[in-house]
Write a protein that holds these residues in place. Structure first.
Motif, PDB file in Angstrom:
ATOM      1  N   LYS A 248     -13.870 -45.953   0.166  1.00  0.00           N
ATOM      2  CA  LYS A 248     -13.328 -46.756   1.241  1.00  0.00           C
ATOM      3  C   LYS A 248     -12.365 -45.934   1.828  1.00  0.00           C
ATOM      4  N   PRO A 249     -11.872 -45.945   3.164  1.00  0.00           N
ATOM      5  CA  PRO A 249     -10.555 -45.393   3.822  1.00  0.00           C
ATOM      6  C   PRO A 249      -9.395 -46.156   3.233  1.00  0.00           C
TER       7      PRO A 249
ATOM      8  N   THR B  68      -9.585 -54.465  -3.042  1.00  0.00           N
ATOM      9  CA  THR B  68     -10.740 -54.200  -3.886  1.00  0.00           C
ATOM     10  C   THR B  68     -10.729 -52.678  -4.439  1.00  0.00           C
TER      11      THR B  68
ATOM     12  N   GLN C 122     -32.462 -46.759  -0.630  1.00  0.00           N
ATOM     13  CA  GLN C 122     -32.249 -47.022  -1.838  1.00  0.00           C
ATOM     14  C   GLN C 122     -32.445 -48.553  -2.319  1.00  0.00           C
ATOM     15  N   GLY C 123     -33.182 -49.265  -1.315  1.00  0.00           N
ATOM     16  CA  GLY C 123     -33.562 -50.709  -1.686  1.00  0.00           C
ATOM     17  C   GLY C 123     -32.484 -51.731  -1.136  1.00  0.00           C
TER      18      GLY C 123
ATOM     19  N   ASN D 211     -17.544 -47.745  -3.501  1.00  0.00           N
ATOM     20  CA  ASN D 211     -18.806 -48.874  -3.914  1.00  0.00           C
ATOM     21  C   ASN D 211     -19.975 -48.354  -3.154  1.00  0.00           C
ATOM     22  N   GLY D 212     -21.204 -48.923  -3.448  1.00  0.00           N
ATOM     23  CA  GLY D 212     -22.372 -48.307  -2.632  1.00  0.00           C
ATOM     24  C   GLY D 212     -23.650 -48.763  -3.504  1.00  0.00           C
ATOM     25  N   ILE D 213     -24.737 -48.048  -3.280  1.00  0.00           N
ATOM     26  CA  ILE D 213     -25.781 -48.610  -3.818  1.00  0.00           C
ATOM     27  C   ILE D 213     -26.705 -47.337  -4.626  1.00  0.00           C
TER      28      ILE D 213
ATOM     29  N   TYR E 297     -26.132 -52.488  -6.870  1.00  0.00           N
ATOM     30  CA  TYR E 297     -24.609 -52.394  -6.292  1.00  0.00           C
ATOM     31  C   TYR E 297     -23.899 -51.933  -7.428  1.00  0.00           C
TER      32      TYR E 297
ATOM     33  N   GLN F   8     -30.508 -37.746  -1.540  1.00  0.00           N
ATOM     34  CA  GLN F   8     -31.242 -39.237  -1.351  1.00  0.00           C
ATOM     35  C   GLN F   8     -31.192 -39.531  -2.924  1.00  0.00           C
ATOM     36  N   ILE F   9     -29.927 -39.558  -3.762  1.00  0.00           N
ATOM     37  CA  ILE F   9     -30.075 -39.987  -5.010  1.00  0.00           C
ATOM     38  C   ILE F   9     -29.208 -41.334  -5.033  1.00  0.00           C
ATOM     39  N   ALA F  10     -28.201 -41.435  -4.219  1.00  0.00           N
ATOM     40  CA  ALA F  10     -27.245 -42.658  -4.169  1.00  0.00           C
ATOM     41  C   ALA F  10     -26.606 -42.739  -2.944  1.00  0.00           C
ATOM     42  N   VAL F  11     -26.188 -43.835  -2.485  1.00  0.00           N
ATOM     43  CA  VAL F  11     -25.159 -43.903  -1.162  1.00  0.00           C
ATOM     44  C   VAL F  11     -24.105 -44.690  -1.538  1.00  0.00           C
TER      45      VAL F  11
ATOM     46  N   PRO G  68     -11.784 -50.610   5.335  1.00  0.00           N
ATOM     47  CA  PRO G  68     -10.408 -50.555   6.042  1.00  0.00           C
ATOM     48  C   PRO G  68     -10.981 -49.560   7.469  1.00  0.00           C
TER      49      PRO G  68
ATOM     50  N   LYS H 140     -30.223 -46.882  -6.716  1.00  0.00           N
ATOM     51  CA  LYS H 140     -31.803 -47.556  -7.267  1.00  0.00           C
ATOM     52  C   LYS H 140     -31.776 -49.181  -7.026  1.00  0.00           C
ATOM     53  N   GLY H 141     -31.103 -49.276  -5.820  1.00  0.00           N
ATOM     54  CA  GLY H 141     -31.229 -50.866  -5.522  1.00  0.00           C
ATOM     55  C   GLY H 141     -30.032 -51.741  -6.047  1.00  0.00           C
TER      56      GLY H 141
ATOM     57  N   HIS I 291     -19.706 -44.491  -1.275  1.00  0.00           N
ATOM     58  CA  HIS I 291     -18.661 -43.832  -0.429  1.00  0.00           C
ATOM     59  C   HIS I 291     -17.224 -44.496  -0.963  1.00  0.00           C
TER      60      HIS I 291
ATOM     61  N   LEU J  87     -25.649 -38.177  -1.983  1.00  0.00           N
ATOM     62  CA  LEU J  87     -26.260 -38.586  -0.757  1.00  0.00           C
ATOM     63  C   LEU J  87     -27.142 -37.470  -0.327  1.00  0.00           C
TER      64      LEU J  87
ATOM     65  N   TYR K  24     -27.438 -55.465  -3.068  1.00  0.00           N
ATOM     66  CA  TYR K  24     -26.270 -54.744  -2.034  1.00  0.00           C
ATOM     67  C   TYR K  24     -26.601 -55.010  -0.771  1.00  0.00           C
TER      68      TYR K  24
END
Lengths: 200, 200
Positions: free
Chosen positions: A59-60, A88, B132-133, A92-94, A99, A52-55, B60, A96-97, A57, A49, B99
């Motif tokens: 999940k709680p 789930t 990230q698109g 999860n996240g994003i 999912y 700025q490579i990927a986003v 959550p 290079k575009g 996280h 993050l 995403y």
């Protein structure tokens, strides 16, 4: 051997880092140190993050809140709550575009990875993600390595169990179908390297 | 007018549904009924999931757990915990390989939407997602409508506030830059319709 004026032996940064890693990861298990698989993944994701490579996280943890106290207006205190099972995967996240969706699990078992670590609704969720064209996988901490196992072979092992077959993935199968994740200093479990190799 | 053998007046399904909706949503506000914006979005997402249209979930609520009781082995009871501020938006997932990431907020204000509903780190998160698109937006429940506002115009309004400008988005601006989300019976807040229009 080179010494600083204060008498301390000089060591290049790289070596220092490697030595420290080896001290921290004598056998790559989490039992004897303060860090958990979740901590390592959170640090990896924070590195992704910040650069700025990927986003991506975690999940709680899902919690069913039953009773909340309001001693002061500003500070609500949850006094009764229960852990809920997630419907789930945890991450999860994003990237290079694309999912990205995964679950991380560990075992201390030395010869196989027990499938009881996963739940039916998690497998269902992964199947839905694959149908939508997402990148879905699991990270397994096992046999002193981190493995990247794509969802599709996991489904095969899961279905084998559901049809009365063995309840685990053997270490031979993992070595055949999963990819060993390179470990780094900053991106500790550098799983995007595997995604680069497989999807880009 | 057509009557069933038991004397009941026949009404076509469609009309029944519309009548029920109107009874439930006399003025499209949440104040006088049991449902919340979150409930409507959860039902919408469940509909999308059940029909394999998209896989989108609410994360959550993040909770800092301080004290857990184990009265029995099977049932852990959280006895002290606190609400934490989320570092991301509340909803994310995948639709047609893309995403999806959004936040949902409501106001009872009649002339503008207060920006204090958002937090700096949420805006930062949205900016990272856009880089990230990803498809990133907010769903606003305001002025008896549901609006789909893309992240980019939201950033403009946010930056205006940060630079000392007005602390809200006027209803005129919302009507100009946001898209009214069609409401349905099953997909109650059918925001994928707007995504179809804008991105596919």
């Amino acid at each position: 051997m080179f010494r600083y004026p204060n008498g301390k032996v000089y060591q290049p940064k790289e070596q220092e880092v490697k030595k420290k890693r080896q001290q921290q990861h004598p056998s790559f298990t989490y039992s004897n140190r303060g860090m958990s698989l979740e901590d390592d993944l959170n640090e990896t994701n924070q590195y992704y993050l910040a650069h700025q490579i990927a986003v991506i996280h975690k999940k709680p943890t899902p919690v069913q809140i039953v009773n909340v106290d309001y001693p002061r207006r500003s500070a609500a205190v949850i006094r009764e709550a229960y852990f809920k099972q997630s419907s789930t995967t945890d991450y999860n996240g994003i990237y290079k575009g694309k999912y990205i969706d995964f679950e991380a699990k560990e075992t201390k078992n030395k010869t196989s990875f027990p499938l009881q670590n996963f739940h039916n609704h998690q497998i269902d969720h992964m199947k839905s993600v694959i149908r939508q064209g997402g990148i879905c996988f699991v990270i397994l901490s096992a046999f002193q390595q981190f493995y990247f196992l794509e969802a599709e072979p996991l489904f095969t092992f899961w279905d084998r169990k559901e049809n009365g077959g063995r309840k685990s993935i053997s270490s031979d199968e993992i070595n055949k179908y999963a990819h060993v994740i390179p470990q780094g200093y900053q991106a500790r479990i550098d799983y995007l390297k595997i995604i680069d190799k497989l999807y880009f």
